[in-house]
Design an enzyme around this catalytic site. Sequence first.
Site, PDB file in Angstrom:
ATOM      1  N   PRO A 471      68.073  55.939  89.667  1.00 52.01           N
ATOM      2  CA  PRO A 471      66.835  56.235  90.701  1.00 52.01           C
ATOM      3  C   PRO A 471      66.612  54.832  91.313  1.00 52.01           C
ATOM      4  CG  PRO A 471      65.721  56.310  88.441  1.00 52.01           C
ATOM      5  CD  PRO A 471      67.138  55.644  88.026  1.00 52.01           C
ATOM      6  N   SER A 891      79.666  53.130  72.392  1.00 49.96           N
ATOM      7  CA  SER A 891      80.138  51.454  72.123  1.00 49.96           C
ATOM      8  C   SER A 891      80.099  50.476  71.588  1.00 49.96           C
ATOM      9  CB  SER A 891      80.091  51.628  73.756  1.00 49.96           C
ATOM     10  OG  SER A 891      79.026  51.760  73.965  1.00 49.96           O
ATOM     11  N   LYS A 934      77.592  47.264  82.670  1.00 47.92           N
ATOM     12  CA  LYS A 934      77.050  46.347  81.597  1.00 47.92           C
ATOM     13  C   LYS A 934      78.232  45.003  82.183  1.00 47.92           C
ATOM     14  CE  LYS A 934      78.929  49.883  78.145  1.00 47.92           C
ATOM     15  NZ  LYS A 934      79.301  50.272  76.926  1.00 47.92           N
TER      16      LYS A 934
END
Length: 994
Positions: A471, A891, A934
């Site tokens: 968003p 992950s 990341k």
Amino acid sequence: MLRAATAAAALFPARFAAAPPAAAAEVRPPLLRVLGALRGGRGLMLGTRARFCSNSSASDSEAAAAEAEAKAEDATVADGEADGKASSAIVSTNPRPEDCLTVVALPLPHRPLFPGFYMPIYVKDQKLLQALIENRKRSVPYAGAFLLKDEEGTDPNIVTGSDSEKSIDDLKGKDLLKRLHEVGTLAQITSIQGDQVVLLGHRRLRITEMVEEDPLTVKVDHLKEKPYNKEDDVIKATTFEVISTLREVLKTSSLWKDHVQTYTQHMGDFNYPRLADFGAAISGANKLLCQEVLEELDVYKRLKLTLELVKKEMEISKLQQSIAKAIEEKISGDQRRYLLNEQLKAIKKELGLETDDKTALSAKFKERIESKKDKCPTHVLQVIEEELTKLQLLEASSSEFNVTRNYLDWLTVLPWGNYSDENFDVHHAQQILDEDHYGLSDVKERILEFIAVGKLRGTSQGKIICLSGPPGVGKTSIGRSIARALNRKFYRFSVGGLADVAEIKGHRRTYVGAMPGKMVQCLKSVGTANPLVLIDEIDKLGRGHSGDPASALLELLDPEQNVNFLDHYLDVPIDLSKVLFVCTANVIEMIPNPLLDRMENIAIAGYITDEKMHIAQDYLEKNTREACGIKPEQVEVTDAALLALIENYCREAGVRNLQKQIEKIYRKIALQLVRQGVSNEPVQEALSVTASEEPTVADSAAEKVENLKDPAVEDASLANNITKPASEEANEVDLRKEAVVHDVHPTETSKEASLSEGNKGTEGAKEEAVGKAIEKVVVDSSNLDDFVGKPVFQAERIYEQTPVGVVMGLAWTAMGGSTLYIETAKVEEGEAKGALVLTGQLGDVMKESAQIAHTVGRAILLEKEPDNLFFANSKLHLHVPAGATPKDGPSAGCTMITSMLSLAMGKPVKKDLAMTGEVTLTGRILPIGGVKEKTIAARRSAIKTLIFPSANKRDYDELAPNVKEGLEVHFVDTYSEIYDLAFQSDAGQKQASS
């Protein structure tokens, strides 16, 4: 009036002395003549107030009362020769009413019973009902009717439910006696039908004592009116006021005329007490006021109480008349207006000035479609012609006429073949996109490609693009910019929570209130067949009982199918192949695969700090300052303040929260300026007045401030104002110096305020405007807390150097990327006690990753240090901090292995290291998602070395150079490579990286 009252009072004894009933009927007292002249025939039935039904319906009670009244009237005719003092019409019984000293008590829940009036009631108590039937069989058809008292703490004016009536039926004996009023009425039982008993009131009673509890039987005393003087002027005047009031009410209500006739038939002619009883009985007053009249034995006081009641009744009648008159006037006015409009239409039609509705509608629809005939498809023209013919055959009042008219309205208003002229200038589009948005290179490049293809082909085709990302990154706003760059009309609708297929495909025309779908509404709204349609929140589609909207969108968003898109309402194919669809989504995994397959997805990752700084400086701050009405010279927000705002308050991937915080800062600045007396609007007015009054003064105060840095301008302004006093000249020089320094000292501010108050002329107003214009509020990192409060985010980095058993991992969230730590500790040690405990609100996938990491770590430790039995003999506890946040995903597998090995070998990992990657049981490292997010999270935490799976090298290479700057990134295929990077010496690390 007084003479008439005296004559009427003198004639009262004559009525009682009249022997033959026939003579009494011919020569009636004045009271009866006055009321008798006003009462009409017996054409209307008695109203509900005449019967005072306790709990029966109106129809049942009216029928029963009418039947009882007929029987009583027959009895009256048979007993017409009875004594005048008693009652000339009451049914003759044995024993006489005055001989009844012990009666069965009947509770009346709603109103008291007055002598001469009927009242039907329902008796639910079977024992009481049987007693009444037995009394009637024994020729003792009398009972005592007493009003029930209200329960303590209740309002008698509030209508209650049936629960109170049920509780009344349960009262017995003394409890019932306590709830009864002492004064009641001796009632004759005229008829009993089932559980309905019709009573006729005779005379007043007072309870003296209880005889029997079930059914309640009491001893009573018969009450008589107190003696009164018939010649008393006050009584006469009160009586005639009651008569006058009754006359006014009888004029407005025909129901009361029937009351008068019935009362005189059963009770004889009116006298003073009977007149009071009559007025109170037929009034709509509440039961307590009527009971007060019943208990009053003083004739004058009873007349006064009755007068109050009938006066209130007259006011109610007047109010009723006014309401009826207002409604009647409104209805008659509407009818008159309708008739006049119809006459006007007929006149215009005869004169040829206007055609009828059907002809006018047909002409309007034909005029609409005439200009589109060349572009409109043949099948659509055929349907329109058929519907126009059908419209002429239908009546305007039929429902099918409205359906056909609305259908033609939609068919003729759509832009068939009407396309807007597109702008294929790539440089112009690039300029517009850069003006509205910073970054978003992928989206801009795709739009420029679309324009380039359209320019080479000479025409453009519709496409379906899906913008996905967190968003606040500008997915919705960029749709409007794309439409502006392409010179297309823009239409937006949100499908978030949409659960009805009809919103997309339209309703069938047979339904009441049917409407076309959103796409047809879009074409009508924009007026072109090639708009840009933004479908917002496509990942939040609902699914309800009305079908699956996601499946309905398949036809709309399929380039092979939307050439002939079929709306249920129009039922004719529509060409949507030229429409450019732009969809927005936060998480594309929520979009059904068949629908996602039809869209070209462009992922928009979060903004890094540098990008947020540019957006805040070039877009957000400027727009917010203008929206708050603050001038640039009145405020300064430093770069350090914006950087602190981004890092400590707005770490989200988007900039929506950053915009809110900047708006908060400027609102507080606006309040601070207003409190200091700054007002921009009056300054503009003062400057305009000065310019009109003194045309010789070329430069305004605002122009002076803008041109202060130019020495030539300064000299010219001084030369033009050489005639000013020395004090004013010095003051203006001081103001210029303050404007250059951009700082306001408190003493100088007070000096300016005193000068502005002293100078009342035009020059004083200009100096005040300049003084206010240069006041500046500076926001920097030191006072940022005063505007937005304490920092929301602390540093994600907990450890400067991670200890043994702790490794930093990288995670992806819907709000962007973040760093997280994997911590492992030894709980206990013992032979064959190897186990693993997991905490941190981990999902199922992450728990499985931890089990795999435990197994792989055990194998690697056995390979590297065969003598180390740490995993076999140690119970481990693995925790992921921020326990309140749910976490899931594969992950973190390699990070968990590294954390366990660090604890097992007692070695900390390399400083400033973070890693991510899914691991298999054989130690292979599989690719992950969210590489950009990341990487941004690692930069935010000042991480220098990153480890990614080799399969993600392509994703990393696509990142912008400023994102990759200063990072050492290693791409690995197996965990052994991670082991070498995390635990080897510096020399070994350099050799491995080379």
